[in-house]
Design a protein around this motif. Structure first.
Motif, mmCIF file in Angstrom:
data_model
loop_
_atom_site.group_PDB
_atom_site.id
_atom_site.type_symbol
_atom_site.label_atom_id
_atom_site.label_comp_id
_atom_site.label_asym_id
_atom_site.label_seq_id
_atom_site.Cartn_x
_atom_site.Cartn_y
_atom_site.Cartn_z
ATOM 1 N N SER A 139 0.849 -1.180 0.000
ATOM 2 C CA SER A 139 0.000 0.000 0.000
ATOM 3 C C SER A 139 0.891 1.238 0.000
ATOM 4 C CB SER A 139 -0.897 0.015 1.235
ATOM 5 O OG SER A 139 -0.098 0.232 2.373
ATOM 6 N N GLU A 141 0.885 3.685 1.988
ATOM 7 C CA GLU A 141 1.364 3.903 3.351
ATOM 8 C C GLU A 141 2.666 3.126 3.584
ATOM 9 O OE1 GLU A 141 -1.006 4.839 6.428
ATOM 10 O OE2 GLU A 141 0.945 5.104 7.386
ATOM 11 N N SER A 145 6.355 4.599 4.169
ATOM 12 C CA SER A 145 6.951 4.528 5.507
ATOM 13 C C SER A 145 8.170 3.616 5.539
ATOM 14 C CB SER A 145 5.906 4.104 6.545
ATOM 15 O OG SER A 145 5.263 2.941 6.148
ATOM 16 N N SER A 158 3.172 7.857 10.493
ATOM 17 C CA SER A 158 1.978 8.026 9.678
ATOM 18 C C SER A 158 1.658 9.509 9.499
ATOM 19 C CB SER A 158 0.792 7.248 10.261
ATOM 20 O OG SER A 158 0.359 7.856 11.435
ATOM 21 N N VAL A 161 3.738 10.448 6.575
ATOM 22 C CA VAL A 161 3.155 9.951 5.323
ATOM 23 C C VAL A 161 2.068 10.911 4.834
ATOM 24 C CG1 VAL A 161 1.739 8.113 4.320
ATOM 25 C CG2 VAL A 161 3.728 7.530 5.703
ATOM 26 N N ARG A 162 1.193 11.373 5.737
ATOM 27 C CA ARG A 162 0.148 12.341 5.356
ATOM 28 C C ARG A 162 0.776 13.617 4.791
ATOM 29 N NH1 ARG A 162 -1.695 8.507 6.333
ATOM 30 N NH2 ARG A 162 -3.186 7.709 7.813
ATOM 31 N N LEU A 165 2.034 13.020 1.306
ATOM 32 C CA LEU A 165 0.939 12.953 0.347
ATOM 33 C C LEU A 165 0.443 14.359 0.036
ATOM 34 C CD1 LEU A 165 -1.030 9.850 1.639
ATOM 35 C CD2 LEU A 165 0.322 10.028 -0.452
ATOM 36 N N ALA A 172 -5.263 12.453 1.539
ATOM 37 C CA ALA A 172 -4.769 11.622 2.636
ATOM 38 C C ALA A 172 -5.279 10.190 2.515
ATOM 39 C CB ALA A 172 -5.199 12.226 3.970
ATOM 40 N N ALA A 175 -3.302 6.863 1.193
ATOM 41 C CA ALA A 175 -2.361 6.033 1.949
ATOM 42 C C ALA A 175 -2.787 4.573 2.008
ATOM 43 C CB ALA A 175 -2.208 6.593 3.359
ATOM 44 N N VAL A 190 3.275 9.264 -6.242
ATOM 45 C CA VAL A 190 3.680 8.374 -5.151
ATOM 46 C C VAL A 190 5.200 8.153 -5.216
ATOM 47 C CG1 VAL A 190 3.459 6.074 -4.149
ATOM 48 C CG2 VAL A 190 1.438 7.232 -5.048
#
Lengths: 377, 334
Positions: A139, A141, A145, A158, A161-162, A165, A172, A175, A190
Motif C-alpha cells: 500500500s 502507506e 513509511s 503516519s 506519510v500524510r 501525500l 490523505a 495512503a 507516489v
C-alpha cells in the motif's frame, strides 16, 4: 503549505555552505555534486566455463560535470547514449569503472556499505515507469513509511506519510490504497513522495514524465518545480525530450555515445547550439506550430547510432556529422572545452560552425532536398 | 475539399462487450474522410479510441465481443461487409498499416527478406528472384544501408529505427492507396523520427497515397497533416485544417493540450498549464460532455446533454468554446 520538520536529517552532511544558489549559475562555491572522469564499462563475455572478456560496452566513457546546490542539471541524449547509466553511477546503483563522484565533498566511491547506506538518504531517485518501480502488493502507506523505518526516522511515521501525500498533491485517503488503483500521473506522485520522504538534497529523475499522457506531464513538471522551491532540492533530470528538459533545467548537458558533447545554460543552448549533434537534435524536434514547422530547416542525420562496443575513433560523432571536415575529425578526439564562459563543446570546428564559415553538407542544408535520410540512388 | 475522397468513415462506433460488465464504447460516432495525396491526423491521449478506429478500418478487430457500427467505405466498397478473403486481398495491397512497435509487428523467427517479399509474391505475383530484387530496392528507398545483407538478417539484428523502416518498407511494397500510420515514430529517437516522417511525406507527395497519421504528439501533426481531428473519449471534439487548429484552437481540450507541452522555441520560465485531472476523469457522453469534469470552461449547459460536432470547415463539439483570438481572419473565408 506544510514545511516538514524532519529529525531524520539531524546528522545531515549539510554544512555551513548550505546556501542555495538562486541564480542557478553553479559556478561560485562548491558544487553539491561533482563528477570527474566517470566511466562505466560493461564487460562482454564469451564462453561458458572460462568466460573470456571479448570487449566492453562503453556506456559512459569519461564524463565530467558539476551540479550546484538548488539547481537543475538536465541530461539529454538519445536511447543508448548512456544518460541513464550515468544517473545510476552517480548513486552507485551501478559501480563505476573509473572516475570519482563527490557529493557534498564526500567521495561516493570510497564509502563503506554502511556509510553508503547513510549517504543514500540524501540522494534519491525517481524512475520512469511508476508501475514498475512500485511494489504492487504494498500500500502507499507502506511504500512511503519503508524508507522512514529503514533510516530510523524518529517522528510519527503516519503523520509524515500524510505530510508527504499533501506535498505531492494526493489526498490523505491515498495512503490505504495500492498502486494499481491510481492513474499514471498519481502513481508518479507516489514515486516522488517516496523520493522526498527522507528530505534528500539531490534527486536524480530518470525520464520522470515520458511514460505519462501529454496532459499529465505538465502536472508532474510543475510539481517537481514546486517541490524544488519548497524543499531546496537539487535535481539531475535525465530525459530524451529536449523541450521538457529545457523547460526545467538551468544547465543542460548533451550526451552522445557515452560522452558529453556540449554543456550550456538552458536558454543559450536553444539560442545557439554549438555542437553539430545538438544542432541536428534540435532541428529534429517537432514544434507544435505549423507556421514554425514550415519555416524550419531540418538537418537530417544519416545512419544509426554506432554501437558503444566499438566507438568510432577520433570524434565519436564524425560518422554521422553533417559538418565533418576532411582533417582532424576522424583522427583526433575532441575534448570538452570551454569555448566561452559557461559554454562547453567537444568539437574541433565549433568556432567555424558558429561563425558560419563551415556549413552542413549541401544537401542536408537545402530545404528542398530534405530527403537526405533516404538515399534514393 | 473538391477531390474525390478515397476513404469515408461515417458514424463509426466500436463497442467492446464483456460478460458481467457494462459495454465499453471505445469509438463513438466518428466520421472523417481522406483523399488521395492527403494526410489527416487523429490526435488524442491514450484511451481516446484512435487506435481502435484504425483497427476497425483495417478489419483487424476480433469478431467476438466487439460490435462495429457505422459505415467504412473505401473507394466505393463497404469494408465491413466484405467477406474475409476479399478483405485479405485488399489488405496489404491497397490498405496498409504501420504500428508503433516494430518488434511486435515483425515475426522474430523469420528473416526480414522473407517478410518483405511475402507481400510482393502474394499480392503482385512476382517470382522469388524478382521479389528479392524489389525488396532490396524497397529497403534502400527507406534508407537502410546494405539492403541485400539486411534481407538475410532477423529482426533482432536490426536497430529500432531500422526495424521500423523495414516495417514501412513492407507496408509500401505494393504501393498502397491508403496507409495508416499508428504512432509510427513514438518508439524512436527524434533524429530517427525526423527521417521516418520525411520518408512518409515523400511517399504522400510522390505516389499520392492517402495517409492517416495517428499520434499523441502535436508537434508531429503540425508538420505533417492537412486536416487534424482531435479525439477525446471516443469522439472527435474538434476538427480543422492544420493552420487554423494550431493558430485558433477553440475546444478547451485542444487548447489545454497545446498549453501543457513546453515548446522548444519559446522562452522558458513560463509555467506550464496542465489540464486538470486525468483521462480517467470522464463522464459518459450520454450524460453530458465527457471532458466536462476536467474543463476550465465548464458551464451548466455542459450536462446532461452532450454537444454535437458543429461547423463544416472548423468542426467543434463544445457549448462554451475558447474565444477566438483572430476574429477578423475567421470571418474571411480563405
Amino acid at each position: 503549505m506544510s514545511t516538514p520538520t524532519d529529525p531524520a536529517v539531524a546528522d545531515s552532511p549539510k554544512t555551513a555552505s548550505a546556501g542555495a544558489f538562486p541564480d542557478g549559475s553553479g559556478v561560485s562555491g562548491e558544487p553539491l555534486l561533482s563528477v570527474r572522469g566517470l566511466k562505466v564499462h560493461f564487460p562482454i563475455r564469451k564462453g561458458v566455463l572460462l568466460q573470456r572478456v571479448i570487449g566492453h560496452v562503453r556506456a559512459v566513457d569519461g564524463v565530467d560535470l558539476d551540479v550546484g546546490r538548488g539547481m537543475t542539471y538536465g541530461l539529454v541524449g538519445e536511447s543508448g547514449c548512456g544518460k541513464s547509466t550515468l544517473g545510476k553511477a552517480v548513486l552507485r546503483l551501478v559501480e563505476p569503472t573509473a572516475g570519482t563522484v563527490r557529493f557534498n565533498g564526500a567521495d561516493v566511491g570510497g564509502q563503506s556499505p554502511e556509510s553508503m547506506r547513510r549517504l543514500r538518504r540524501h540522494m534519491q531517485m525517481i524512475f520512469q515507469d511508476p508501475l514498475a518501480s512500485l511494489n504492487p502488493r504494498q500500500s502507499v502507506e507502506s511504500v512511503l513509511s519503508e524508507p522512514l523505518r529503514t533510516h530510523g526516522f524518529a517522528g510519527n511515521r503516519s503523520r509524515r506519510v500524510r505530510e508527504l501525500l499533501d506535498l505531492v498533491g494526493l489526498p490523505a485517503g491515498a495512503a490505504a490504497r495500492y498502486p494499481h488503483e491510481f492513474s499514471g500521473g498519481q502513481r508518479q506522485r507516489v514515486g516522488i513522495a517516496r523520493a522526498i520522504a527522507l528530505n534528500p538534497e539531490l534527486i536524480i529523475a530518470d525520464e520522470p514524465v515520458s511514460a505519462l499522457d501529454v496532459s499529465i506531464q505538465a502536472q508532474i513538471v510543475n510539481l517537481l518545480e514546486d517541490l524544488q522551491d519548497q524543499l531546496g532540492l537539487t535535481y539531475v533530470v535525465v530525459a530524451h525530450d529536449l523541450a521538457v528538459v529545457r523547460h526545467v533545467s538551468d544547465v543542460i548537458g548533451v550526451m552522445y555515445l557515452g560522452a558529453l558533447v556540449e554543456e550550456a545554460p538552458s536558454d543559450e543552448l536553444y539560442a545557439q547550439p554549438l555542437h553539430p549533434y545538438t544542432i541536428a537534435l534540435m532541428s529534429a524536434i517537432p514544434i507544435p506550430d505549423p507556421e514554425v514547422e514550415e519555416r524550419r530547416r531540418r538537418i537530417l542525420l544519416t545512419g544509426d547510432l554506432p554501437s558503444p562496443v566499438d566507438v568510432p575513433p577520433g570524434c565519436r560523432f564524425h560518422t554521422r556529422c553533417p559538418f565533418r571536415q576532411p582533417t582532424r575529425c576522424a583522427e583526433e578526439s575532441p575534448d570538452l572545452r570551454e569555448m566561452r564562459p559557461g559554454r562547453k563543446v567537444a568539437c574541433h570546428w565549433a568556432e567555424e560552425i558558429a561563425a558560419g564559415t563551415i556549413r552542413a553538407a549541401a544537401s542536408a542544408h537545402d530545404p528542398t532536398a530534405t530527403e537526405v535520410g533516404t538515399p534514393s540512388s | 475539399m473538391t477531390r474525390e475522397s478515397l476513404l469515408d468513415v461515417e458514424d463509426l462506433s466500436v463497442v467492446f462487450r464483456q460478460r458481467g460488465r457494462a459495454d465499453v464504447r471505445a469509438v463513438d460516432g466518428v466520421s472523417f474522410s481522406v483523399s488521395p495525396g492527403e494526410t489527416i491526423g487523429l490526435v488524442g491521449e491514450s484511451g481516446c479510441g484512435k487506435s481502435v478506429t484504425s483497427l476497425a478500418i483495417m478489419g483487424l478487430l476480433p469478431k467476438r465481443g466487439v460490435r462495429v457500427e457505422g459505415r467504412i467505405t473505401f473507394d466505393g466498397t463497404e469494408l465491413p461487409a466484405l467477406p474475409a478473403d476479399k478483405l485479405r486481398l485488399l489488405r496489404g495491397r491497397d490498405l496498409a498499416i504501420v504500428f508503433q512497435d516494430p518488434m511486435t509487428s515483425l515475426n522474430p523467427v523469420v528473416p526480414i527478406g522473407t517478410q518483405v517479399t511475402e507481400v510482393l509474391t502474394r499480392h503482385r505475383g512476382l517470382g522469388n528472384g524478382e521479389a528479392r530484387e524489389e525488396a532490396a530496392d524497397l529497403l534502400r528507398r527507406v534508407g537502410i544501408p546494405d539492403p541485400s545483407r539486411r534481407l538475410r538478417e532477423y529482426p533482432h539484428q536490426l536497430s529500432g529505427g531500422m526495424r521500423q523502416r523495414a516495417l514501412i518498407a513492407t507496408a509500401l511494397a505494393c504501393r498502397p492507396r491508403l496507409l495508416i500510420a499508428d504512432e509510427p515514430t513514438t518508439a524512436l529517437d527524434v533524429t530517427i523520427q525526423a527521417q521516418i516522417l520525411e520518408l512518409l511525406k515523400t511517399l504522400v507527395a510522390e505516389s499520392g497515397t492517402a495517409l492517416i497519421l495517428i499520434t499523441h504528439d502535436l508537434g508531429v501533426v503540425a508538420g505533417m497533416c492537412d486536416t487534424v481531428h482531435v479525439m477525446y473519449a471516443g469522439r472527435i471534439v474538434e476538427r480543422a485544417p492544420r493552420h487554423e487548429l494550431f493558430a485558433d484552437p477553440r475546444h478547451p481540450y485542444t487548447g489545454g493540450l497545446l498549453a501543457s507541452v513546453p515548446r522548444l522555441d519559446q522562452p522558458r520560465g513560463a509555467r506550464l498549464e496542465p489540464i486538470e485531472g486525468s483521462p480517467r476523469d470522464t463522464i459518459p457522453w450520454t450524460s453530458g460532455c465527457a471532458f466536462a469534469p476536467r474543463c476550465p470552461n465548464r458551464i451548466e449547459e455542459c450536462t446532461p446533454v452532450a454537444p454535437d460536432l458543429l461547423g463544416d470547415r472548423h468542426g467543434l463539439r463544445c457549448v462554451n468554446p475558447l474565444r477566438s483570438d483572430r476574429p477578423e481572419t475567421k470571418a474571411v473565408p480563405r
